[in-house]
Design a protein around this motif. Structure first.
Motif, mmCIF file in Angstrom:
data_model
loop_
_atom_site.group_PDB
_atom_site.id
_atom_site.type_symbol
_atom_site.label_atom_id
_atom_site.label_comp_id
_atom_site.label_asym_id
_atom_site.label_seq_id
_atom_site.Cartn_x
_atom_site.Cartn_y
_atom_site.Cartn_z
ATOM 1 N N ASP A 109 54.803 -74.953 44.593
ATOM 2 C CA ASP A 109 53.708 -74.512 45.465
ATOM 3 C C ASP A 109 53.813 -73.017 45.771
ATOM 4 N N ALA A 110 52.758 -72.472 46.359
ATOM 5 C CA ALA A 110 52.701 -71.040 46.646
ATOM 6 C C ALA A 110 53.629 -70.674 47.797
ATOM 7 N N VAL A 111 54.276 -69.513 47.658
ATOM 8 C CA VAL A 111 55.238 -69.018 48.639
ATOM 9 C C VAL A 111 54.776 -67.641 49.104
ATOM 10 N N PHE A 112 54.893 -67.376 50.411
ATOM 11 C CA PHE A 112 54.360 -66.143 50.995
ATOM 12 C C PHE A 112 55.425 -65.426 51.825
ATOM 13 N N LEU A 113 55.447 -64.108 51.688
ATOM 14 C CA LEU A 113 56.306 -63.264 52.519
ATOM 15 C C LEU A 113 55.407 -62.516 53.490
ATOM 16 N N VAL A 114 55.701 -62.644 54.779
ATOM 17 C CA VAL A 114 54.796 -62.128 55.813
ATOM 18 C C VAL A 114 55.590 -61.336 56.849
ATOM 19 N N ALA A 115 55.003 -60.228 57.308
ATOM 20 C CA ALA A 115 55.618 -59.395 58.341
ATOM 21 C C ALA A 115 54.684 -59.308 59.546
ATOM 22 N N ARG A 116 55.236 -58.867 60.657
ATOM 23 C CA ARG A 116 54.447 -58.684 61.866
ATOM 24 C C ARG A 116 54.036 -57.231 61.999
ATOM 25 N N ASP A 117 52.784 -57.017 62.373
ATOM 26 C CA ASP A 117 52.302 -55.680 62.733
ATOM 27 C C ASP A 117 51.577 -55.821 64.069
ATOM 28 N N GLY A 118 52.318 -55.634 65.157
ATOM 29 C CA GLY A 118 51.725 -55.774 66.484
ATOM 30 C C GLY A 118 51.297 -57.195 66.761
ATOM 31 N N ARG A 119 50.005 -57.385 67.001
ATOM 32 C CA ARG A 119 49.479 -58.713 67.317
ATOM 33 C C ARG A 119 49.020 -59.462 66.068
ATOM 34 N N GLU A 120 49.297 -58.907 64.877
ATOM 35 C CA GLU A 120 48.841 -59.518 63.634
ATOM 36 C C GLU A 120 50.007 -59.830 62.704
ATOM 37 N N SER A 121 49.756 -60.744 61.780
ATOM 38 C CA SER A 121 50.672 -60.979 60.666
ATOM 39 C C SER A 121 50.017 -60.402 59.411
ATOM 40 N N VAL A 122 50.845 -59.886 58.506
ATOM 41 C CA VAL A 122 50.360 -59.251 57.273
ATOM 42 C C VAL A 122 51.131 -59.813 56.090
ATOM 43 N N CYS A 123 50.422 -60.262 55.077
ATOM 44 C CA CYS A 123 51.072 -60.765 53.868
ATOM 45 C C CYS A 123 51.580 -59.583 53.040
ATOM 46 N N ILE A 124 52.873 -59.618 52.695
ATOM 47 C CA ILE A 124 53.497 -58.561 51.905
ATOM 48 C C ILE A 124 53.560 -58.922 50.424
ATOM 49 N N HIS A 125 53.806 -60.202 50.147
ATOM 50 C CA HIS A 125 53.943 -60.638 48.752
ATOM 51 C C HIS A 125 53.710 -62.137 48.690
ATOM 52 N N GLY A 221 67.992 -60.526 67.605
ATOM 53 C CA GLY A 221 67.125 -61.680 67.784
ATOM 54 C C GLY A 221 65.651 -61.402 67.561
ATOM 55 N N ALA A 222 65.308 -60.183 67.119
ATOM 56 C CA ALA A 222 63.899 -59.837 66.877
ATOM 57 C C ALA A 222 63.474 -60.320 65.491
ATOM 58 N N PRO A 223 62.265 -60.859 65.364
ATOM 59 C CA PRO A 223 61.806 -61.316 64.052
ATOM 60 C C PRO A 223 61.606 -60.149 63.089
ATOM 61 N N VAL A 224 62.095 -60.315 61.877
ATOM 62 C CA VAL A 224 62.008 -59.271 60.853
ATOM 63 C C VAL A 224 60.908 -59.589 59.854
ATOM 64 N N MET A 225 60.865 -60.836 59.407
ATOM 65 C CA MET A 225 59.858 -61.286 58.444
ATOM 66 C C MET A 225 59.907 -62.803 58.402
ATOM 67 N N SER A 226 58.967 -63.398 57.724
ATOM 68 C CA SER A 226 58.976 -64.852 57.559
ATOM 69 C C SER A 226 58.562 -65.199 56.142
ATOM 70 N N ILE A 227 58.981 -66.371 55.709
ATOM 71 C CA ILE A 227 58.576 -66.914 54.409
ATOM 72 C C ILE A 227 57.969 -68.282 54.657
ATOM 73 N N SER A 228 56.867 -68.552 53.982
ATOM 74 C CA SER A 228 56.206 -69.844 54.158
ATOM 75 C C SER A 228 55.824 -70.432 52.813
ATOM 76 N N VAL A 229 55.569 -71.736 52.819
ATOM 77 C CA VAL A 229 55.097 -72.471 51.649
ATOM 78 C C VAL A 229 53.857 -73.238 52.064
ATOM 79 N N SER A 230 52.807 -73.157 51.244
ATOM 80 C CA SER A 230 51.577 -73.888 51.521
ATOM 81 C C SER A 230 51.261 -74.834 50.375
ATOM 82 N N ALA A 231 50.771 -76.020 50.714
ATOM 83 C CA ALA A 231 50.418 -77.018 49.704
ATOM 84 C C ALA A 231 49.289 -77.881 50.250
ATOM 85 N N ILE A 232 48.686 -78.662 49.359
ATOM 86 C CA ILE A 232 47.692 -79.617 49.829
ATOM 87 C C ILE A 232 48.405 -80.630 50.722
#
Length: 262
Positions: A109-125, A221-232
């Motif tokens: 399934d698809a995998v996403f790398l996401v970072a925080r920019d203020g009040r938003e999340s932004v997909c990096i890859h 303890g501050a969030p640096v980035m996140s990785i997620s997986v999405s599927a049906i």
């Protein structure tokens, strides 16, 4: 970054130095000798870095194989990271890409790398798996209110209570654009994520999809980035949700040990 005969942040920083130099001289490109002279990295190491970067799609070479140029993936990475000034360090992102490929290969399934920019999340890859039906919940550069989507929810849940509440308040007027999400629902999902250790987001930003997300934090303890997986949704049984979360956490913990040693 491929099979470079050195490992860790130092090698990744050298790779970033090479990419940055190629960006500056594009479209002329450079050879290994020129790069070694301008970076003080020995020529043998430069050649190894070129091979690793080429295998990952970050650079390409001319027909004679003597000059290297910034590849499309390298250009995209530089652009996406530039859109998030306070985002994760480039060496960390480069190290995360092989982990994402492993996850996409293991899970299909698809995998996403996401970072925080203020009040938003932004997909990096993002990496696409081989299952016939992919849920491409976001794309590079796409922004969501923080907490919308499994990766953004993982980041929101990792914030201190006061910061998280402020983000939710600031985004309140935007939430109903995403499947009728409410402030109360976001806050409940945030608390569930904290208790569980990973986020589960179903049918909100993307209908018929379910996402699992995990965040990485630094030593403070501050969030640096996140990785997620999405599927049906049909592919995300409760048992598989736990397995996906375990794989995500394993990869993130490995990266954290390398970049955020106590």
């Amino acid at each position: 970054m491929g099979n470079v005969n050195a490992s860790g942040p130092q090698t990744l920083r050298k790779g970033l130095t090479v990419l940055s130099l190629l960006k500056q001289v594009a479209p002329e490109g450079m050879g290994a000798t020129e790069v070694a002279r301008q970076t003080d990295i020995d020529r043998v190491t430069v050649q190894r870095l070129f091979l690793a970067l080429e295998s990952g799609g970050w650079v390409r070479r001319d027909d004679e194989g003597r000059r290297y140029y910034m590849g499309s993936d390298g250009q995209q990475l530089i652009r996406s990271l530039g859109s998030v000034p306070g985002g994760p360090p480039v060496p960390l992102v480069l190290a995360a890409l092989p982990a994402m490929r492993r996850l996409a290969r293991q899970l299909g399934d698809a995998v996403f790398l996401v970072a925080r920019d203020g009040r938003e999340s932004v997909c990096i890859h993002r990496e696409v798996g081989d299952y016939p039906l992919q849920i491409l919940a976001t794309h590079v550069g796409k922004r969501y209110p923080l907490g919308v989507g499994s990766a953004g929810m993982a980041l929101l849940a990792a914030l201190p209570e006061r910061d998280a509440q402020q983000v939710i308040k600031d985004n309140a007027s935007r939430l109903d654009e995403y499947g009728g999400i409410t402030v109360e629902l976001i806050d409940r999902l945030r608390r569930n994520t904290q208790q569980r250790g990973y986020s589960i987001m179903q049918n909100y930003a993307v209908r018929g999809a379910l996402g699992i997300g995990c965040a990485m934090t630094d030593n403070a303890g501050a969030p640096v980035m996140s990785i997620s997986v999405s599927a049906i949704t049909d592919r995300m049984s409760i048992k598989r949700q736990g397995e996906v979360a375990r794989l995500l956490r394993h990869e993130l913990n490995s990266l954290r040990r390398t970049f955020f040693c106590e």
